[in-house]
Design a protein around this motif. Sequence first.
Motif, PDB file in Angstrom:
ATOM      1  N   LEU A   5      10.094  80.294 110.482  1.00  0.00           N
ATOM      2  CA  LEU A   5      10.707  79.087 109.948  1.00  0.00           C
ATOM      3  C   LEU A   5      10.558  77.944 110.941  1.00  0.00           C
ATOM      4  O   LEU A   5      10.271  78.165 112.118  1.00  0.00           O
ATOM      5  CB  LEU A   5      12.193  79.335 109.661  1.00  0.00           C
ATOM      6  CG  LEU A   5      12.520  80.530 108.763  1.00  0.00           C
ATOM      7  CD1 LEU A   5      14.024  80.728 108.681  1.00  0.00           C
ATOM      8  CD2 LEU A   5      11.928  80.342 107.381  1.00  0.00           C
ATOM      9  N   LEU A   6      10.762  76.736 110.450  1.00  0.00           N
ATOM     10  CA  LEU A   6      10.662  75.555 111.290  1.00  0.00           C
ATOM     11  C   LEU A   6      11.854  74.646 111.038  1.00  0.00           C
ATOM     12  O   LEU A   6      12.204  74.390 109.888  1.00  0.00           O
ATOM     13  CB  LEU A   6       9.365  74.793 110.957  1.00  0.00           C
ATOM     14  CG  LEU A   6       9.172  73.434 111.629  1.00  0.00           C
ATOM     15  CD1 LEU A   6       8.895  73.602 113.119  1.00  0.00           C
ATOM     16  CD2 LEU A   6       8.033  72.677 110.958  1.00  0.00           C
ATOM     17  N   THR A   7      12.484  74.189 112.117  1.00  0.00           N
ATOM     18  CA  THR A   7      13.463  73.111 111.978  1.00  0.00           C
ATOM     19  C   THR A   7      12.697  71.818 112.181  1.00  0.00           C
ATOM     20  O   THR A   7      11.930  71.681 113.132  1.00  0.00           O
ATOM     21  CB  THR A   7      14.606  73.211 113.019  1.00  0.00           C
ATOM     22  OG1 THR A   7      14.038  73.226 114.325  1.00  0.00           O
ATOM     23  CG2 THR A   7      15.448  74.444 112.793  1.00  0.00           C
ATOM     24  N   ALA A   8      12.877  70.891 111.255  1.00  0.00           N
ATOM     25  CA  ALA A   8      12.131  69.637 111.308  1.00  0.00           C
ATOM     26  C   ALA A   8      12.988  68.521 110.754  1.00  0.00           C
ATOM     27  O   ALA A   8      13.883  68.755 109.941  1.00  0.00           O
ATOM     28  CB  ALA A   8      10.834  69.766 110.517  1.00  0.00           C
ATOM     29  N   GLY A   9      12.700  67.307 111.209  1.00  0.00           N
ATOM     30  CA  GLY A   9      13.459  66.148 110.756  1.00  0.00           C
ATOM     31  C   GLY A   9      12.565  65.143 110.053  1.00  0.00           C
ATOM     32  O   GLY A   9      11.403  65.413 109.735  1.00  0.00           O
ATOM     33  N   GLY A  10      13.120  63.955 109.849  1.00  0.00           N
ATOM     34  CA  GLY A  10      12.410  62.903 109.153  1.00  0.00           C
ATOM     35  C   GLY A  10      11.103  62.521 109.818  1.00  0.00           C
ATOM     36  O   GLY A  10      10.126  62.190 109.136  1.00  0.00           O
ATOM     37  N   SER A  11      11.070  62.561 111.144  1.00  0.00           N
ATOM     38  CA  SER A  11       9.832  62.187 111.843  1.00  0.00           C
ATOM     39  C   SER A  11       8.694  63.124 111.454  1.00  0.00           C
ATOM     40  O   SER A  11       7.603  62.681 111.091  1.00  0.00           O
ATOM     41  CB  SER A  11      10.043  62.218 113.356  1.00  0.00           C
ATOM     42  OG  SER A  11      10.989  61.249 113.723  1.00  0.00           O
ATOM     43  N   GLN A  12       8.943  64.429 111.517  1.00  0.00           N
ATOM     44  CA  GLN A  12       7.896  65.404 111.224  1.00  0.00           C
ATOM     45  C   GLN A  12       7.566  65.472 109.733  1.00  0.00           C
ATOM     46  O   GLN A  12       6.418  65.636 109.347  1.00  0.00           O
ATOM     47  CB  GLN A  12       8.306  66.805 111.706  1.00  0.00           C
ATOM     48  CG  GLN A  12       8.513  66.924 113.188  1.00  0.00           C
ATOM     49  CD  GLN A  12       9.888  66.458 113.637  1.00  0.00           C
ATOM     50  OE1 GLN A  12      10.826  66.347 112.850  1.00  0.00           O
ATOM     51  NE2 GLN A  12      10.011  66.167 114.918  1.00  0.00           N
ATOM     52  N   MET A  13       8.587  65.332 108.892  1.00  0.00           N
ATOM     53  CA  MET A  13       8.393  65.552 107.465  1.00  0.00           C
ATOM     54  C   MET A  13       8.102  64.280 106.664  1.00  0.00           C
ATOM     55  O   MET A  13       7.635  64.356 105.543  1.00  0.00           O
ATOM     56  CB  MET A  13       9.618  66.266 106.876  1.00  0.00           C
ATOM     57  CG  MET A  13       9.923  67.602 107.549  1.00  0.00           C
ATOM     58  SD  MET A  13       8.530  68.751 107.601  1.00  0.00           S
ATOM     59  CE  MET A  13       8.380  69.169 105.889  1.00  0.00           C
ATOM     60  N   VAL A  14       8.398  63.106 107.240  1.00  0.00           N
ATOM     61  CA  VAL A  14       8.199  61.869 106.491  1.00  0.00           C
ATOM     62  C   VAL A  14       7.314  60.879 107.249  1.00  0.00           C
ATOM     63  O   VAL A  14       6.280  60.445 106.749  1.00  0.00           O
ATOM     64  CB  VAL A  14       9.557  61.199 106.156  1.00  0.00           C
ATOM     65  CG1 VAL A  14       9.333  59.890 105.403  1.00  0.00           C
ATOM     66  CG2 VAL A  14      10.454  62.139 105.362  1.00  0.00           C
ATOM     67  N   PHE A  15       7.691  60.515 108.453  1.00  0.00           N
ATOM     68  CA  PHE A  15       7.069  59.379 109.132  1.00  0.00           C
ATOM     69  C   PHE A  15       5.716  59.665 109.776  1.00  0.00           C
ATOM     70  O   PHE A  15       4.856  58.786 109.832  1.00  0.00           O
ATOM     71  CB  PHE A  15       8.013  58.804 110.187  1.00  0.00           C
ATOM     72  CG  PHE A  15       9.326  58.367 109.620  1.00  0.00           C
ATOM     73  CD1 PHE A  15       9.389  57.396 108.642  1.00  0.00           C
ATOM     74  CD2 PHE A  15      10.508  58.942 110.048  1.00  0.00           C
ATOM     75  CE1 PHE A  15      10.589  57.000 108.098  1.00  0.00           C
ATOM     76  CE2 PHE A  15      11.720  58.548 109.512  1.00  0.00           C
ATOM     77  CZ  PHE A  15      11.764  57.580 108.533  1.00  0.00           C
ATOM     78  N   ASN A  16       5.514  60.878 110.305  1.00  0.00           N
ATOM     79  CA  ASN A  16       4.283  61.153 111.052  1.00  0.00           C
ATOM     80  C   ASN A  16       3.019  60.870 110.248  1.00  0.00           C
ATOM     81  O   ASN A  16       2.013  60.419 110.803  1.00  0.00           O
ATOM     82  CB  ASN A  16       4.258  62.600 111.545  1.00  0.00           C
ATOM     83  CG  ASN A  16       5.078  62.794 112.802  1.00  0.00           C
ATOM     84  OD1 ASN A  16       5.595  61.838 113.370  1.00  0.00           O
ATOM     85  ND2 ASN A  16       5.211  64.035 113.235  1.00  0.00           N
ATOM     86  N   LYS A  17       3.057  61.101 108.940  1.00  0.00           N
ATOM     87  CA  LYS A  17       1.846  60.882 108.147  1.00  0.00           C
ATOM     88  C   LYS A  17       1.427  59.410 108.123  1.00  0.00           C
ATOM     89  O   LYS A  17       0.282  59.100 107.838  1.00  0.00           O
ATOM     90  CB  LYS A  17       2.014  61.438 106.740  1.00  0.00           C
ATOM     91  CG  LYS A  17       3.044  60.756 105.896  1.00  0.00           C
ATOM     92  CD  LYS A  17       3.174  61.457 104.544  1.00  0.00           C
ATOM     93  CE  LYS A  17       4.263  60.838 103.705  1.00  0.00           C
ATOM     94  NZ  LYS A  17       4.414  61.521 102.426  1.00  0.00           N
TER      95      LYS A  17
END
Length: 196
Positions: A5-17
């Motif tokens: 599993l991975l804990t991730a936030g807005g940076s990894q899941m939304v903004f990085n792209k």
Amino acid sequence: DGYTLLTAGGSQMVFNKYFYAKLPYDPTKDFAPISLVADLPIALWVHASIAPRSMKELVAYAKANPGKVNYGTAGVGHIFHLVTETFAAQAGIDLTHVPFKGIAPAMLEFSAGRIQLIFSATSANINSIAKAGKAFPIVGGSDKRMQHLPDVPSFTELGFNNTDAPNWIGLVAPVGTPADLVARWHREIVRALASP
């Protein structure tokens, strides 16, 4: 397999792209979302090595010292980077971004006074720096005052718009993880979060 599993936030899941031409993952195709785990309110902290103890004082100080006030983040495109740049643009000030590979090294540099501003959720790290008299919170990164910092105004109170900094953390599994395991993880996390 339900165990990776991975804990991730807005940076990894939304903004990085939006900040990286080539990511080694696709946040919308490579993960099976499990659950929101936390939404941590944050504050902007000022290091004691500079004089400001309020937003008004910080803006005046930054205007008198353009480009000389450094702020640290967990990297380019991190939510703390975006909210600080939004605030700086609205305030008409020039701050220098110092990106780190994670919040821990940024916090070390802030503690040492080599960067003067940092956004942080209330944590043992920032609390210990504040208790040592080295850091002061001056604004909350949401639209309302934080319960644990009731004397600290919010950005909204001070007239800043679009500066709410969602600091959420979610749990995801790799896409293809059996749906029954994803559902079970979700149920257990929701149950645990509801527990006293």
